[in-house]
Design a protein around this motif. Structure first.
Motif, mmCIF file in Angstrom:
data_model
loop_
_atom_site.group_PDB
_atom_site.id
_atom_site.type_symbol
_atom_site.label_atom_id
_atom_site.label_comp_id
_atom_site.label_asym_id
_atom_site.label_seq_id
_atom_site.Cartn_x
_atom_site.Cartn_y
_atom_site.Cartn_z
ATOM 1 N N ARG A 215 0.825 -1.214 0.000
ATOM 2 C CA ARG A 215 0.000 0.000 0.000
ATOM 3 C C ARG A 215 0.860 1.265 0.000
ATOM 4 O O ARG A 215 0.662 2.199 0.792
ATOM 5 N N THR A 216 1.812 1.268 -0.914
ATOM 6 C CA THR A 216 2.731 2.388 -1.090
ATOM 7 C C THR A 216 2.791 2.728 -2.568
ATOM 8 O O THR A 216 2.935 1.834 -3.401
ATOM 9 N N TYR A 217 2.690 4.010 -2.903
ATOM 10 C CA TYR A 217 2.750 4.397 -4.312
ATOM 11 C C TYR A 217 4.158 4.187 -4.866
ATOM 12 O O TYR A 217 5.153 4.526 -4.223
ATOM 13 N N ARG A 218 4.201 3.661 -6.064
ATOM 14 C CA ARG A 218 5.480 3.346 -6.705
ATOM 15 C C ARG A 218 6.023 4.588 -7.411
ATOM 16 O O ARG A 218 5.362 5.171 -8.260
ATOM 17 N N PRO A 219 7.241 5.035 -7.081
ATOM 18 C CA PRO A 219 7.815 6.200 -7.770
ATOM 19 C C PRO A 219 8.248 5.850 -9.183
ATOM 20 O O PRO A 219 8.238 4.678 -9.576
ATOM 21 N N TYR A 220 8.636 6.868 -9.927
ATOM 22 C CA TYR A 220 9.034 6.590 -11.304
ATOM 23 C C TYR A 220 10.313 5.765 -11.330
ATOM 24 O O TYR A 220 10.997 5.608 -10.330
ATOM 25 N N TYR A 221 10.632 5.215 -12.509
ATOM 26 C CA TYR A 221 11.592 4.111 -12.621
ATOM 27 C C TYR A 221 12.942 4.384 -11.978
ATOM 28 O O TYR A 221 13.589 3.473 -11.454
ATOM 29 N N LYS A 222 13.383 5.628 -11.978
ATOM 30 C CA LYS A 222 14.712 5.949 -11.458
ATOM 31 C C LYS A 222 14.855 5.579 -9.979
ATOM 32 O O LYS A 222 15.950 5.226 -9.526
ATOM 33 N N TRP A 223 13.755 5.684 -9.227
ATOM 34 C CA TRP A 223 13.823 5.456 -7.789
ATOM 35 C C TRP A 223 13.051 4.221 -7.333
ATOM 36 O O TRP A 223 12.954 3.964 -6.135
ATOM 37 N N GLN A 224 12.506 3.439 -8.257
ATOM 38 C CA GLN A 224 11.675 2.301 -7.864
ATOM 39 C C GLN A 224 12.431 1.289 -7.021
ATOM 40 O O GLN A 224 11.957 0.865 -5.960
ATOM 41 N N PHE A 225 13.593 0.878 -7.506
ATOM 42 C CA PHE A 225 14.310 -0.183 -6.803
ATOM 43 C C PHE A 225 14.811 0.306 -5.447
ATOM 44 O O PHE A 225 14.771 -0.436 -4.453
ATOM 45 N N ARG A 226 15.247 1.542 -5.396
ATOM 46 C CA ARG A 226 15.717 2.077 -4.115
ATOM 47 C C ARG A 226 14.581 2.141 -3.103
ATOM 48 O O ARG A 226 14.751 1.764 -1.940
ATOM 49 N N ARG A 227 13.431 2.627 -3.543
ATOM 50 C CA ARG A 227 12.278 2.688 -2.636
ATOM 51 C C ARG A 227 11.817 1.286 -2.244
ATOM 52 O O ARG A 227 11.394 1.051 -1.106
ATOM 53 N N LEU A 228 11.902 0.347 -3.188
ATOM 54 C CA LEU A 228 11.502 -1.035 -2.916
ATOM 55 C C LEU A 228 12.254 -1.592 -1.724
ATOM 56 O O LEU A 228 11.681 -2.287 -0.876
ATOM 57 N N GLN A 229 13.531 -1.288 -1.625
ATOM 58 C CA GLN A 229 14.371 -1.839 -0.568
ATOM 59 C C GLN A 229 14.040 -1.279 0.808
ATOM 60 O O GLN A 229 14.510 -1.800 1.827
ATOM 61 N N GLU A 230 13.218 -0.233 0.855
ATOM 62 C CA GLU A 230 12.810 0.341 2.129
ATOM 63 C C GLU A 230 11.525 -0.299 2.672
ATOM 64 O O GLU A 230 11.120 -0.005 3.796
ATOM 65 N N LEU A 231 10.905 -1.150 1.871
ATOM 66 C CA LEU A 231 9.663 -1.805 2.271
ATOM 67 C C LEU A 231 9.952 -3.189 2.854
ATOM 68 O O LEU A 231 10.856 -3.882 2.374
ATOM 69 N N PRO A 232 9.213 -3.616 3.866
ATOM 70 C CA PRO A 232 9.478 -4.937 4.477
ATOM 71 C C PRO A 232 9.475 -6.081 3.468
ATOM 72 O O PRO A 232 10.415 -6.878 3.413
ATOM 73 N N LEU A 233 8.445 -6.173 2.670
ATOM 74 C CA LEU A 233 8.396 -7.207 1.634
ATOM 75 C C LEU A 233 9.408 -6.941 0.541
ATOM 76 O O LEU A 233 10.030 -7.852 0.000
ATOM 77 N N GLY A 234 9.607 -5.665 0.228
ATOM 78 C CA GLY A 234 10.520 -5.287 -0.854
ATOM 79 C C GLY A 234 11.960 -5.680 -0.607
ATOM 80 O O GLY A 234 12.695 -5.996 -1.541
ATOM 81 N N ARG A 235 12.389 -5.656 0.643
ATOM 82 C CA ARG A 235 13.786 -6.016 0.932
ATOM 83 C C ARG A 235 14.074 -7.447 0.521
ATOM 84 O O ARG A 235 15.157 -7.748 0.016
ATOM 85 N N ARG A 236 13.113 -8.350 0.735
ATOM 86 C CA ARG A 236 13.320 -9.750 0.352
ATOM 87 C C ARG A 236 13.275 -9.899 -1.173
ATOM 88 O O ARG A 236 14.077 -10.626 -1.754
ATOM 89 N N ILE A 237 12.327 -9.210 -1.797
ATOM 90 C CA ILE A 237 12.220 -9.301 -3.248
ATOM 91 C C ILE A 237 13.446 -8.687 -3.924
ATOM 92 O O ILE A 237 13.920 -9.178 -4.954
ATOM 93 N N ALA A 238 13.992 -7.625 -3.356
ATOM 94 C CA ALA A 238 15.162 -6.971 -3.941
ATOM 95 C C ALA A 238 16.337 -7.931 -4.049
ATOM 96 O O ALA A 238 17.093 -7.908 -5.025
ATOM 97 N N LEU A 239 16.511 -8.797 -3.049
ATOM 98 C CA LEU A 239 17.603 -9.773 -3.091
ATOM 99 C C LEU A 239 17.438 -10.711 -4.285
ATOM 100 O O LEU A 239 18.411 -11.057 -4.960
ATOM 101 N N LEU A 240 16.199 -11.108 -4.553
ATOM 102 C CA LEU A 240 15.942 -12.011 -5.670
ATOM 103 C C LEU A 240 16.128 -11.300 -7.007
ATOM 104 O O LEU A 240 16.682 -11.867 -7.945
ATOM 105 N N LEU A 241 15.681 -10.051 -7.083
ATOM 106 C CA LEU A 241 15.832 -9.309 -8.336
ATOM 107 C C LEU A 241 17.309 -9.071 -8.659
ATOM 108 O O LEU A 241 17.705 -9.087 -9.821
ATOM 109 N N ARG A 242 18.116 -8.859 -7.636
ATOM 110 C CA ARG A 242 19.554 -8.703 -7.888
ATOM 111 C C ARG A 242 20.128 -9.978 -8.500
ATOM 112 O O ARG A 242 20.989 -9.922 -9.387
ATOM 113 N N GLN A 243 19.655 -11.107 -8.034
ATOM 114 C CA GLN A 243 20.194 -12.369 -8.548
ATOM 115 C C GLN A 243 19.795 -12.607 -9.992
ATOM 116 O O GLN A 243 20.626 -13.029 -10.800
ATOM 117 N N ILE A 244 18.556 -12.341 -10.350
ATOM 118 C CA ILE A 244 18.155 -12.618 -11.725
ATOM 119 C C ILE A 244 18.702 -11.587 -12.701
ATOM 120 O O ILE A 244 18.709 -11.813 -13.910
#
Length: 318
Positions: A215-244
């Motif tokens: 329930r957080t608005y997604r910023p434009y592409y330049k800051w999406q991944f950085r903002r993702l890593q600040e979210l509880p669920l996003g931190r786990r997903i970010a690790l997977l996205l780095r791998q792929i």
């Protein structure tokens, strides 16, 4: 030192004093802050940000009844910044939304097209999500009538549930179509460029899904991944996205084993989101031959109370 901090310091040290002195009857009808475009409004500015549209500045917002004072307030602000220049003067470009003076409603109209929280599903779906992220970022330095903060609070409440579910359904479909279906097929055809495009689209949709779940608005592409890593669920997903997205060497054919039906992951793992095991399954696309990128959305449907769906490994074919 951040753009937000130097802007707040300048407003509180100089601007607020001048406004109280020159507009004693109006000060209770004003709000001020720094919200909207610019890395400083997200708190992401650094030394590289200082080459354009960076420096101390602030918006002034009035209630509708005080709209007639905007010209006077604008002249006051310009005079103040000329006579008492900030240590770091904002270097404006023609492409930026320069902090100015407006009514609360007109400010929100410039960002999301409506003066307050949207009232209908159509209004919500017309607004780019990145614009909603702009409308609720930054900080409010002062709010006499509280009107700006009230509108901001209504927007921070996020999408109505029916809109959120529509957008989640769209993400699920796009994730299946890109990562589960088209990516492995394109890799097997040896089309490295298209496979890369598909992988990036897949990652974007995964991130979009996480923002909706949080329930957080997604910023434009330049800051999406950085903002993702600040979210509880996003931190786990970010690790997977780095791998792929780890750079691959050699032919694109090395991403997949020579055989396989494209309907399952040979190296899948379960991950816990908030302590609850989910059925979101990722296969990692590596040069060592792990099968493919795949995500199933069963967890999302259960979390929303929707009908449980069964993973078939098949998606809509084009």
């Amino acid at each position: 030192m951040t753009g937000m901090q130097i802007s707040r310091d300048y407003f509180e040290s100089h601007a607020l004093t001048a406004l109280r002195r020159d507009f004693p009857a109006l000060i209770g009808h004003l709000a001020a802050g720094l919200v909207g475009n610019g890395s400083e409004c997200f708190g992401y500015d650094d030394e590289a940000s200082r080459d354009h549209d960076w420096g101390a500045d602030f918006f002034l917002w009035t209630d509708p009844e005080s709209a007639g004072e905007i010209d006077r307030l604008t002249r006051c602000k310009e005079e103040l910044m000329r006579c008492v220049p900030p240590t770091y003067v904002r270097k404006a470009t023609p492409f930026a939304l320069t902090p100015s003076v407006s009514t609360v409603g007109d400010f929100y109209k410039t960002l999301i097209g409506v003066p307050d929280r949207p009232q209908s599903t159509v209004e919500w779906l017309r607004i780019p999500e990145e614009n909603l992220a702009l409308a609720v970022n930054g900080a409010v330095f002062y709010d006499g009538p509280g009107l700006f903060t009230e509108v901001r609070g209504r927007l921070l409440a996020h999408y109505p549930e029916d809109v959120r579910r529509k957008k989640l359904s769209s993400c699920c479909m796009a994730i299946a179509q890109t990562g589960q279906y088209n990516y492995p097929r394109t890799v097997r055809r040896g089309d490295a460029v298209t496979a890369s495009i598909i992988l990036h689209r897949f990652a974007e949709q995964v991130m979009a899904m996480v923002f909706l779940l949080e329930r957080t608005y997604r910023p434009y592409y330049k800051w999406q991944f950085r903002r993702l890593q600040e979210l509880p669920l996003g931190r786990r997903i970010a690790l997977l996205l780095r791998q792929i997205h780890h750079p691959h060497s050699g032919s694109v054919h090395r991403l997949l084993p020579p055989t396989g039906d494209g309907k399952g992951s040979q190296d899948a793992g379960r991950f816990s989101f908030g302590g609850t095991e989910t059925d979101i399954v990722f296969g990692f696309a590596h040069r060592d031959g792990v099968s493919k990128v795949i995500v199933t959305a069963l967890h999302i449907y259960r979390r929303l109370g929707m009908r449980r769906v069964t993973q078939t490994g098949e998606s809509r074919k084009q």
